[in-house]
Scaffold this motif. Sequence first.
Motif, PDB file in Angstrom:
ATOM      1  N   THR A  61      49.388 128.699  72.000  1.00  0.00           N
ATOM      2  CA  THR A  61      48.877 128.756  73.662  1.00  0.00           C
ATOM      3  C   THR A  61      47.828 130.147  73.724  1.00  0.00           C
ATOM      4  O   THR A  61      47.150 129.864  74.475  1.00  0.00           O
ATOM      5  CB  THR A  61      49.805 128.738  74.401  1.00  0.00           C
ATOM      6  OG1 THR A  61      50.886 130.121  74.442  1.00  0.00           O
ATOM      7  CG2 THR A  61      50.893 127.371  74.500  1.00  0.00           C
ATOM      8  N   HIS A  62      48.308 131.197  72.883  1.00  0.00           N
ATOM      9  CA  HIS A  62      47.533 132.458  73.041  1.00  0.00           C
ATOM     10  C   HIS A  62      47.897 133.242  72.080  1.00  0.00           C
ATOM     11  O   HIS A  62      49.004 133.188  71.374  1.00  0.00           O
ATOM     12  CB  HIS A  62      47.453 132.874  74.592  1.00  0.00           C
ATOM     13  CG  HIS A  62      48.906 133.597  75.168  1.00  0.00           C
ATOM     14  ND1 HIS A  62      50.001 132.558  75.445  1.00  0.00           N
ATOM     15  CD2 HIS A  62      49.466 134.899  75.300  1.00  0.00           C
ATOM     16  CE1 HIS A  62      51.034 133.249  75.847  1.00  0.00           C
ATOM     17  NE2 HIS A  62      50.358 134.664  75.872  1.00  0.00           N
ATOM     18  N   GLY A  63      47.327 134.425  72.135  1.00  0.00           N
ATOM     19  CA  GLY A  63      47.330 135.526  71.006  1.00  0.00           C
ATOM     20  C   GLY A  63      48.430 136.705  71.053  1.00  0.00           C
ATOM     21  O   GLY A  63      48.398 137.612  70.377  1.00  0.00           O
ATOM     22  N   HIS A  64      49.130 136.501  72.347  1.00  0.00           N
ATOM     23  CA  HIS A  64      50.432 137.489  72.510  1.00  0.00           C
ATOM     24  C   HIS A  64      51.482 137.277  71.186  1.00  0.00           C
ATOM     25  O   HIS A  64      51.805 136.170  71.025  1.00  0.00           O
ATOM     26  CB  HIS A  64      51.103 137.476  73.629  1.00  0.00           C
ATOM     27  CG  HIS A  64      50.219 138.186  74.807  1.00  0.00           C
ATOM     28  ND1 HIS A  64      50.228 137.906  76.218  1.00  0.00           N
ATOM     29  CD2 HIS A  64      49.440 139.261  74.729  1.00  0.00           C
ATOM     30  CE1 HIS A  64      49.530 138.777  76.782  1.00  0.00           C
ATOM     31  NE2 HIS A  64      49.123 139.633  75.794  1.00  0.00           N
ATOM     32  N   ILE A  65      52.050 138.331  70.802  1.00  0.00           N
ATOM     33  CA  ILE A  65      52.929 138.226  69.512  1.00  0.00           C
ATOM     34  C   ILE A  65      54.167 137.514  69.966  1.00  0.00           C
ATOM     35  O   ILE A  65      54.540 136.981  68.993  1.00  0.00           O
ATOM     36  CB  ILE A  65      53.229 140.184  69.325  1.00  0.00           C
ATOM     37  CG1 ILE A  65      53.656 140.119  67.863  1.00  0.00           C
ATOM     38  CG2 ILE A  65      54.305 140.580  70.289  1.00  0.00           C
ATOM     39  CD1 ILE A  65      52.720 140.008  66.998  1.00  0.00           C
ATOM     40  N   ASP A  66      54.578 137.451  71.409  1.00  0.00           N
ATOM     41  CA  ASP A  66      55.841 136.601  71.446  1.00  0.00           C
ATOM     42  C   ASP A  66      55.619 135.246  71.347  1.00  0.00           C
ATOM     43  O   ASP A  66      56.277 134.312  71.639  1.00  0.00           O
ATOM     44  CB  ASP A  66      56.446 137.001  72.836  1.00  0.00           C
ATOM     45  CG  ASP A  66      55.587 136.907  73.879  1.00  0.00           C
ATOM     46  OD1 ASP A  66      54.341 137.377  73.911  1.00  0.00           O
ATOM     47  OD2 ASP A  66      56.067 136.639  75.108  1.00  0.00           O
ATOM     48  N   HIS A  67      54.171 134.827  71.249  1.00  0.00           N
ATOM     49  CA  HIS A  67      53.869 133.371  71.051  1.00  0.00           C
ATOM     50  C   HIS A  67      53.265 133.116  69.662  1.00  0.00           C
ATOM     51  O   HIS A  67      53.191 131.784  69.331  1.00  0.00           O
ATOM     52  CB  HIS A  67      52.634 132.888  72.175  1.00  0.00           C
ATOM     53  CG  HIS A  67      53.317 133.134  73.366  1.00  0.00           C
ATOM     54  ND1 HIS A  67      53.948 131.826  74.161  1.00  0.00           N
ATOM     55  CD2 HIS A  67      53.663 134.102  74.283  1.00  0.00           C
ATOM     56  CE1 HIS A  67      54.502 132.107  75.395  1.00  0.00           C
ATOM     57  NE2 HIS A  67      54.300 133.612  75.428  1.00  0.00           N
ATOM     58  N   CYS A  68      52.813 134.051  69.019  1.00  0.00           N
ATOM     59  CA  CYS A  68      52.569 133.678  67.478  1.00  0.00           C
ATOM     60  C   CYS A  68      52.824 134.636  66.467  1.00  0.00           C
ATOM     61  O   CYS A  68      52.595 134.226  65.339  1.00  0.00           O
ATOM     62  CB  CYS A  68      50.840 133.897  67.617  1.00  0.00           C
ATOM     63  SG  CYS A  68      50.159 135.815  67.770  1.00  0.00           S
ATOM     64  N   GLY A 161      44.189 130.818  81.982  1.00  0.00           N
ATOM     65  CA  GLY A 161      43.846 132.210  82.880  1.00  0.00           C
ATOM     66  C   GLY A 161      44.677 133.297  82.515  1.00  0.00           C
ATOM     67  O   GLY A 161      44.517 134.116  83.484  1.00  0.00           O
ATOM     68  N   HIS A 162      45.461 133.391  81.363  1.00  0.00           N
ATOM     69  CA  HIS A 162      46.350 134.541  81.301  1.00  0.00           C
ATOM     70  C   HIS A 162      45.738 135.646  80.526  1.00  0.00           C
ATOM     71  O   HIS A 162      45.838 136.677  80.970  1.00  0.00           O
ATOM     72  CB  HIS A 162      47.711 133.789  80.430  1.00  0.00           C
ATOM     73  CG  HIS A 162      48.611 134.706  79.974  1.00  0.00           C
ATOM     74  ND1 HIS A 162      49.345 135.685  80.775  1.00  0.00           N
ATOM     75  CD2 HIS A 162      48.899 134.952  78.587  1.00  0.00           C
ATOM     76  CE1 HIS A 162      50.169 136.194  79.917  1.00  0.00           C
ATOM     77  NE2 HIS A 162      50.070 136.060  78.614  1.00  0.00           N
ATOM     78  N   ILE A 163      45.257 135.345  79.341  1.00  0.00           N
ATOM     79  CA  ILE A 163      44.363 136.210  78.435  1.00  0.00           C
ATOM     80  C   ILE A 163      43.409 135.504  77.942  1.00  0.00           C
ATOM     81  O   ILE A 163      43.276 134.185  77.973  1.00  0.00           O
ATOM     82  CB  ILE A 163      45.179 137.034  77.256  1.00  0.00           C
ATOM     83  CG1 ILE A 163      45.673 136.088  76.210  1.00  0.00           C
ATOM     84  CG2 ILE A 163      46.399 137.678  78.001  1.00  0.00           C
ATOM     85  CD1 ILE A 163      46.186 136.929  75.133  1.00  0.00           C
ATOM     86  N   GLY A 182      52.171 127.218  78.499  1.00  0.00           N
ATOM     87  CA  GLY A 182      52.068 128.512  77.811  1.00  0.00           C
ATOM     88  C   GLY A 182      52.481 129.666  78.861  1.00  0.00           C
ATOM     89  O   GLY A 182      53.313 129.418  79.634  1.00  0.00           O
ATOM     90  N   ASP A 183      51.556 130.890  78.628  1.00  0.00           N
ATOM     91  CA  ASP A 183      51.839 131.789  79.863  1.00  0.00           C
ATOM     92  C   ASP A 183      50.644 131.439  80.742  1.00  0.00           C
ATOM     93  O   ASP A 183      49.564 131.334  80.305  1.00  0.00           O
ATOM     94  CB  ASP A 183      51.736 133.157  79.240  1.00  0.00           C
ATOM     95  CG  ASP A 183      53.006 133.665  78.533  1.00  0.00           C
ATOM     96  OD1 ASP A 183      54.100 132.899  78.556  1.00  0.00           O
ATOM     97  OD2 ASP A 183      53.020 134.512  77.914  1.00  0.00           O
ATOM     98  N   LEU A 184      51.124 131.443  81.962  1.00  0.00           N
ATOM     99  CA  LEU A 184      50.187 131.108  83.073  1.00  0.00           C
ATOM    100  C   LEU A 184      49.620 132.197  83.932  1.00  0.00           C
ATOM    101  O   LEU A 184      50.394 133.206  84.229  1.00  0.00           O
ATOM    102  CB  LEU A 184      51.003 130.338  84.110  1.00  0.00           C
ATOM    103  CG  LEU A 184      50.334 129.248  84.821  1.00  0.00           C
ATOM    104  CD1 LEU A 184      49.732 128.219  83.852  1.00  0.00           C
ATOM    105  CD2 LEU A 184      51.410 128.420  85.596  1.00  0.00           C
ATOM    106  N   VAL A 401      49.700 139.717  84.241  1.00  0.00           N
ATOM    107  CA  VAL A 401      48.645 138.743  83.940  1.00  0.00           C
ATOM    108  C   VAL A 401      49.928 137.357  83.767  1.00  0.00           C
ATOM    109  O   VAL A 401      49.096 136.278  83.213  1.00  0.00           O
ATOM    110  CB  VAL A 401      47.934 138.850  82.528  1.00  0.00           C
ATOM    111  CG1 VAL A 401      46.820 139.915  83.064  1.00  0.00           C
ATOM    112  CG2 VAL A 401      49.041 139.323  81.556  1.00  0.00           C
ATOM    113  N   HIS A 402      51.007 137.526  84.438  1.00  0.00           N
ATOM    114  CA  HIS A 402      51.805 136.065  84.484  1.00  0.00           C
ATOM    115  C   HIS A 402      51.652 135.897  86.293  1.00  0.00           C
ATOM    116  O   HIS A 402      51.833 136.667  87.030  1.00  0.00           O
ATOM    117  CB  HIS A 402      53.238 136.446  84.580  1.00  0.00           C
ATOM    118  CG  HIS A 402      53.466 136.822  82.853  1.00  0.00           C
ATOM    119  ND1 HIS A 402      53.437 135.531  81.950  1.00  0.00           N
ATOM    120  CD2 HIS A 402      53.383 137.706  81.969  1.00  0.00           C
ATOM    121  CE1 HIS A 402      53.847 136.057  81.009  1.00  0.00           C
ATOM    122  NE2 HIS A 402      53.674 137.237  80.685  1.00  0.00           N
ATOM    123  N   ALA A 403      51.586 134.588  86.331  1.00  0.00           N
ATOM    124  CA  ALA A 403      51.736 134.126  87.749  1.00  0.00           C
ATOM    125  C   ALA A 403      53.083 134.326  88.226  1.00  0.00           C
ATOM    126  O   ALA A 403      53.876 134.478  87.651  1.00  0.00           O
ATOM    127  CB  ALA A 403      51.573 132.722  87.642  1.00  0.00           C
TER     128      ALA A 403
HETATM  129 ZN    ZN Z   1      51.358 136.211  76.935  1.00  0.00          ZN
END
Ligand code: ZN
Length: 458
Positions: A61-68, A161-163, A182-184, A401-403
Amino acid sequence: MTTLRFLGAAGTVTGSRHLLDAGTARVMVDCGLFQGTRALRDRNWAKLPIAARDVDSVILTHGHIDHCGYLPRFVADGFQGPVRATADTAALVSIVLPDSARLQEEEAAHANEQGYSKHAPALPLYDTEDAERALELLRVMPHGDRREVAPGITATLATAGHILGSSTVRVELGGTSVVFSGDLGRPSHPLLLPPAPVGEADWIVVESTYGDRHHDEVSDAAGLLDTIVRTVARGGTVVIPAFAVDRTEILLYHLDRMAELGELPDVPIYVDSPMALAALRVYRAAVRARSAEIRPDVAEDPTPFLEGRLREIRSVEESKALTATDQPKVIIAASGMATGGRVVHHLARFLEDPRSSVVLVGYQAAGTRGQLLLAGARELKMLGRYVRVRADVVNLPAFSVHADADEIIGWLRTSSRRPKGVFLVHGEPGPARVLADRIEDELDWTAVIPHMDEIVRL
Ligand SMILES: [Zn+2]
């Protein structure tokens, strides 16, 4: 039988890993690292209840470490790819994974030096070579393209729209569909367009980081300016622990606006993080290319990130010299929760200085130094010794950057029909519970907080 299994981010905010199994093929949405307390980090070493080689494809979903950030380990354990992501996510992952590998290697080396590991010798969770192999598996998939990602499984990415590059993911398999938030992002993100609508979904997997929170402000820019003005007036330094990806860009964007209006005091502004500076280059390129995700008004400005005034700190020597100077300044440095990175050295010096300020600008997970500061800690242990907290600690959560809860509910309402169920992930138990109750009460949908390793039939 089609199933969904929660292999991470269940009852906690890190380690996002969601496995979809169509019987004939398997896809994992996100492959993130657990972060925070020792107990959470230990989970990165736990054997997965599935064989990595049995997973056909990973979607990020995106490039933050807790997701990749688990990807290199997953590859070392036998996963052969591909890994699908947007071009900007791929670019950010290419910065984040080698850095994470270096940190793992350093931690193992440190453990061996100090002899505190249970294992002899201590090994890194993964190394640079594993990270490089993971990067080779990346395949770019643009927003809006519906593609077969494994036999009989299709996926479509849309803006989250998160990063930069972040996506919601719609996966279709076995006659059903699942949309992952993902992260919103916040609809008010100053750089990025708001999340795309949910659309058609049988099931929704939604994050709940701020499931119990309401961000009062659209932005905390006024609070930031106020803090800088006050701190500079008493001759202090403003230290901002910031996540290397996106938060740094948001801060620079606001500082740029303040400078343009002539409001920003005449002090040097530093970004002290090679990773944040590398990510900044990806953002600059996206603005220049007028990427479809970037807000049109931002794309109008060729230099929205304080270019010309920003001082970029790269070497360790420069970073140390910066810690030593006494003149008023603003330092933005990673990590965002003060768990590591160069910001620790700056905090060890400036937390003890009553003229200085530390500004917290995002989510501070349980067990992190950021969270201890937020809770009013009078002293903090860093670099092996205790440091008195005498600086001003300022919390500006609207830079998140989180809803927030209303924004998550607002996004869920864009679903074109009532889903069969909503699963709440990526939240501590308290906030997830509050949000689940709101979804049940306000939308009359079934809302469930899955537990770790739980399997549900779709
Ligand atoms: Zn994130």
